[in-house]
Design a protein around this motif. Structure first.
Motif, PDB file in Angstrom:
ATOM      1  N   THR A   1       0.827  -1.215   0.000  1.00 30.14           N
ATOM      2  CA  THR A   1       0.000   0.000   0.000  1.00 30.14           C
ATOM      3  C   THR A   1       0.861   1.265   0.000  1.00 30.14           C
ATOM      4  O   THR A   1       0.340   2.367  -0.140  1.00 30.14           O
ATOM      5  N   SER A   2       2.194   1.119   0.101  1.00 28.89           N
ATOM      6  CA  SER A   2       3.091   2.281  -0.015  1.00 28.89           C
ATOM      7  C   SER A   2       3.401   2.621  -1.476  1.00 28.89           C
ATOM      8  O   SER A   2       3.976   3.680  -1.745  1.00 28.89           O
TER       9      SER A   2
ATOM     10  N   TYR B   1      -8.152   4.019  -8.733  1.00 30.89           N
ATOM     11  CA  TYR B   1      -7.945   3.244  -9.958  1.00 30.89           C
ATOM     12  C   TYR B   1      -9.051   2.179 -10.027  1.00 30.89           C
ATOM     13  O   TYR B   1      -9.464   1.652  -8.992  1.00 30.89           O
ATOM     14  N   PRO B   2      -9.574   1.879 -11.252  1.00 31.37           N
ATOM     15  CA  PRO B   2     -10.766   1.011 -11.336  1.00 31.37           C
ATOM     16  C   PRO B   2     -10.621  -0.338 -10.646  1.00 31.37           C
ATOM     17  O   PRO B   2     -11.612  -0.885 -10.145  1.00 31.37           O
ATOM     18  N   SER B   3      -9.395  -0.876 -10.608  1.00 29.76           N
ATOM     19  CA  SER B   3      -9.233  -2.206 -10.010  1.00 29.76           C
ATOM     20  C   SER B   3      -8.396  -2.162  -8.736  1.00 29.76           C
ATOM     21  O   SER B   3      -7.833  -3.186  -8.341  1.00 29.76           O
ATOM     22  N   ALA B   4      -8.333  -1.007  -8.087  1.00 24.95           N
ATOM     23  CA  ALA B   4      -7.526  -0.897  -6.856  1.00 24.95           C
ATOM     24  C   ALA B   4      -8.392  -1.233  -5.646  1.00 24.95           C
ATOM     25  O   ALA B   4      -9.381  -0.541  -5.364  1.00 24.95           O
TER      26      ALA B   4
ATOM     27  N   ARG C   1      -6.396   5.883  -3.065  1.00 32.84           N
ATOM     28  CA  ARG C   1      -7.780   5.627  -2.659  1.00 32.84           C
ATOM     29  C   ARG C   1      -8.169   4.283  -3.270  1.00 32.84           C
ATOM     30  O   ARG C   1      -7.626   3.898  -4.307  1.00 32.84           O
ATOM     31  N   TYR C   2      -9.092   3.600  -2.622  1.00 29.18           N
ATOM     32  CA  TYR C   2      -9.442   2.248  -3.075  1.00 29.18           C
ATOM     33  C   TYR C   2     -10.941   2.130  -3.334  1.00 29.18           C
ATOM     34  O   TYR C   2     -11.749   2.866  -2.767  1.00 29.18           O
ATOM     35  N   GLN C   3     -11.285   1.178  -4.203  1.00 28.90           N
ATOM     36  CA  GLN C   3     -12.689   0.894  -4.511  1.00 28.90           C
ATOM     37  C   GLN C   3     -13.359   0.249  -3.291  1.00 28.90           C
ATOM     38  O   GLN C   3     -12.709  -0.517  -2.570  1.00 28.90           O
TER      39      GLN C   3
END
Ligand SMILES: O=C(O)CCC(=O)C(=O)O
Length: 261
Positions: free
Chosen positions: A214-215, A224-227, A239-241
């Motif tokens: 995560t760094s 990001y669409p697949s993060a 940032r995460y989905q």
């Protein structure tokens, strides 16, 4: 994971020396059966997309896909390479149909990726038996010590990426990644690799899964669409989905679906 610390040490040593390492029998046949059903479901849902191109844009709203890449057996392997704080960057099924599966020309993954620093590892999950006949992945051992080379467009032969590395590759050095369903091959973002066309009667399906610590910052759109944040500390650079919620009739039905409702 049941891998002992001595075995882990030896696998890390092989990865550092060669740029890849293979883990056998990581996922059980029941889950691989569900993965097979998922690939068939995705193909029915996206008939306009070649089966080598079932990529990360379809993942965000797919609870089974997120459940699969969150499997502890896969995360335990990823943790050996990227540490305890893990996110998904991308994932892509490359399912080469019998007789007409497209090749993946020689490339280095990281040359395509918006990541800073380039700390990332790929787990390539075998869904089918993967052999030289049906177009298994081939890697050039030790090539992960090279910097990234330029890429060039390549459209003479229909191929999955439409690009190839712009330097000569000594194919005589390449090693075939012969895998059984449930095996996982792990590779470095700099390693030179590719795969040949599938002209055999057997499908060759694999799932690429790209894990970052995560760094590592994703220097593209956020989130990001697949993060997806998957384990440990989420950190503050991405940032995460949100985790997708399973809706019967909309999503692929799977054994653990109730815990994703
Ligand atoms: O599945 C293939 O044939 C190629 C895989 C690949 O290029 C990758 O994992 O980066």
């Amino acid at each position: 994971m049941s891998t002992s610390s001595t075995a882990q040490h030896s696998m890390l040593h092989d990865y550092e020396r060669d740029g890849y390492v293979i883990f056998r029998n990581v996922l059980d046949p029941e889950l691989i059966n569900e993965v097979n059903g998922h690939v068939e479901w995705l193909q029915r849902k996206h008939p306009e997309v070649r089966p080598e191109q079932l990529g990360h844009e379809f993942l965000r709203d797919d609870p089974f896909w997120v459940r699969l890449v969150s499997d502890d057996r896969l995360l335990d392997i990823a943790e050996m390479f990227v540490g305890p704080d893990i996110a998904l960057f991308a994932s892509h099924y490359i399912s080469k149909p019998p007789h007409s599966g497209q090749p993946v020309l020689w490339h280095q993954d990281g040359a395509f990726w918006p990541l800073e620093p380039m700390r990332v590892v790929t787990l390539w999950l075998a869904v089918d038996h993967s052999t030289p006949e049906n177009g298994c992945v081939r890697v050039v051992p030790g090539s992960h010590r090279q910097d990234f080379s330029a890429m060039r467009d390549s459209t003479d032969v229909e191929n999955v990426l439409g690009k190839e590395i712009a330097v000569d590759v000594d194919e005589s050095q390449a090693v075939d990644m012969v895998l059984a369903p449930g095996d996982v091959e792990v590779h470095h973002p700099n390693i030179v690799h590719g795969s040949q066309a599938n002209t055999s009667p057997d499908r060759r399906c694999g799932l690429t899964i790209r894990y970052i610590p995560t760094s590592t910052r994703i220097t593209d759109e956020q989130p990001y669409p697949s993060a997806f944040w998957l384990r440990g500390d989420a950190g503050s650079v991405n940032r995460y989905q949100p985790q997708p919620v399973y809706v019967p009739g909309t999503h692929y039905a799977f054994r653990d679906a109730a815990s994703w409702s």
